[in-house]
Structures are given as structure tokens and as C-alpha cells.
Design a protein around this motif. Structure first.
Motif, PDB file in Angstrom:
ATOM      1  N   THR A 140      31.183  -5.014  -9.286  1.00 52.76           N
ATOM      2  CA  THR A 140      31.686  -3.916 -10.103  1.00 52.76           C
ATOM      3  C   THR A 140      32.921  -4.381 -10.842  1.00 52.76           C
ATOM      4  O   THR A 140      33.324  -5.532 -10.730  1.00 52.76           O
ATOM      5  CB  THR A 140      32.067  -2.731  -9.194  1.00 52.76           C
ATOM      6  N   ALA A 141      33.544  -3.444 -11.548  1.00 52.50           N
ATOM      7  CA  ALA A 141      34.778  -3.768 -12.253  1.00 52.50           C
ATOM      8  C   ALA A 141      35.866  -4.188 -11.263  1.00 52.50           C
ATOM      9  O   ALA A 141      36.819  -4.849 -11.621  1.00 52.50           O
ATOM     10  CB  ALA A 141      35.245  -2.563 -13.066  1.00 52.50           C
ATOM     11  N   LEU A 142      35.698  -3.804  -9.996  1.00 52.95           N
ATOM     12  CA  LEU A 142      36.674  -4.158  -8.973  1.00 52.95           C
ATOM     13  C   LEU A 142      36.382  -5.511  -8.337  1.00 52.95           C
ATOM     14  O   LEU A 142      37.130  -5.973  -7.508  1.00 52.95           O
ATOM     15  CB  LEU A 142      36.695  -3.074  -7.884  1.00 52.95           C
ATOM     16  N   GLY A 143      35.288  -6.128  -8.725  1.00 59.25           N
ATOM     17  CA  GLY A 143      34.948  -7.433  -8.187  1.00 59.25           C
ATOM     18  C   GLY A 143      33.534  -7.450  -7.640  1.00 59.25           C
ATOM     19  O   GLY A 143      32.805  -6.476  -7.735  1.00 59.25           O
ATOM     20  N   PRO A 144      33.164  -8.567  -7.062  1.00 60.00           N
ATOM     21  CA  PRO A 144      31.805  -8.692  -6.521  1.00 60.00           C
ATOM     22  C   PRO A 144      31.634  -7.801  -5.294  1.00 60.00           C
ATOM     23  O   PRO A 144      32.600  -7.403  -4.662  1.00 60.00           O
ATOM     24  CB  PRO A 144      31.726 -10.175  -6.141  1.00 60.00           C
ATOM     25  N   ASP A 145      30.404  -7.502  -4.961  1.00 59.31           N
ATOM     26  CA  ASP A 145      30.113  -6.741  -3.755  1.00 59.31           C
ATOM     27  C   ASP A 145      30.287  -7.671  -2.555  1.00 59.31           C
ATOM     28  O   ASP A 145      29.578  -8.668  -2.435  1.00 59.31           O
ATOM     29  CB  ASP A 145      28.681  -6.201  -3.825  1.00 59.31           C
ATOM     30  N   LYS A 146      31.235  -7.349  -1.685  1.00 64.68           N
ATOM     31  CA  LYS A 146      31.566  -8.274  -0.592  1.00 64.68           C
ATOM     32  C   LYS A 146      30.417  -8.425   0.397  1.00 64.68           C
ATOM     33  O   LYS A 146      30.174  -9.524   0.896  1.00 64.68           O
ATOM     34  CB  LYS A 146      32.826  -7.848   0.137  1.00 64.68           C
TER      35      LYS A 146
END
Length: 91
Positions: free
Chosen positions: A10-16
Motif C-alpha cells: 500500500t501507500a504505507l509500504g509492502p504488506d509485511k
């Protein structure tokens, strides 16, 4: 006809959790055993060739390129996540 792209985060980064699953599969360990801060080489007995394989797979999966110094800095899932979050374009 549209070609769907893999969900790379997402805009917040990859899906951990997706990242955890991907890295665990490469290392041939259970995802549950791959904690955020487990050191690949010290805690998980990953050799340098396998660590390089992780980084190459991340480059291909997420469409990013790592510098040589960045390659050496990826020694845990959290570090891989943080680096990918910096590299991935935000919408």
C-alpha cells in the motif's frame, strides 16, 4: 483485457505478512518462525548465497533495485520491509 499486477503493498509500504511468506518460502522455513527481527545469518543459519537469493527475489517481486550497500543491510525481515517501504513508489 487488463493484466493484473501482484499486490505489492500500500501507500504505507509492502504488506509485511506477504513479505514474511515470500521470504520464508525462499528460506524454506515456516512463516511463523520468521520473526521481524530474526537475523537471517545468525538466528536462521542462512548462508550468504541464500541471503542474496532473498534480495534478488524481492527485487523481482517488488520491481525495485537495491544498491550494494542496501544488499548488505538486509539481514532481517524488518530491514527488508523498511527498505522496500522506502523504495516502493507511493500512489
Amino acid at each position: 483485457m487488463s493484466i493484473s499486477q501482484p499486490d505489492t503493498g500500500t501507500a504505507l509500504g509492502p504488506d509485511k505478512e506477504e513479505l514474511r511468506t515470500t521470504v520464508a518460502a525462499i528460506l524454506d522455513i515456516e512463516a511463523a518462525d520468521l520473526t521481524d527481527n530474526a537475523h537471517f545469518m545468525e538466528d536462521l543459519a542462512v548462508d550468504s548465497l541464500m541471503a542474496l537469493e532473498v534480495v534478488v527475489a524481492l527485487e523481482k517481486t517488488y520491481g525495485v533495485k537495491f544498491t550494494e550497500s542496501e544488499l548488505r543491510s538486509v539481514v532481517s525481515l524488518q530491514q527488508a520491509y523498511d527498505l522496500l517501504a522506502q523504495k516502493l513508489p507511493t500512489p
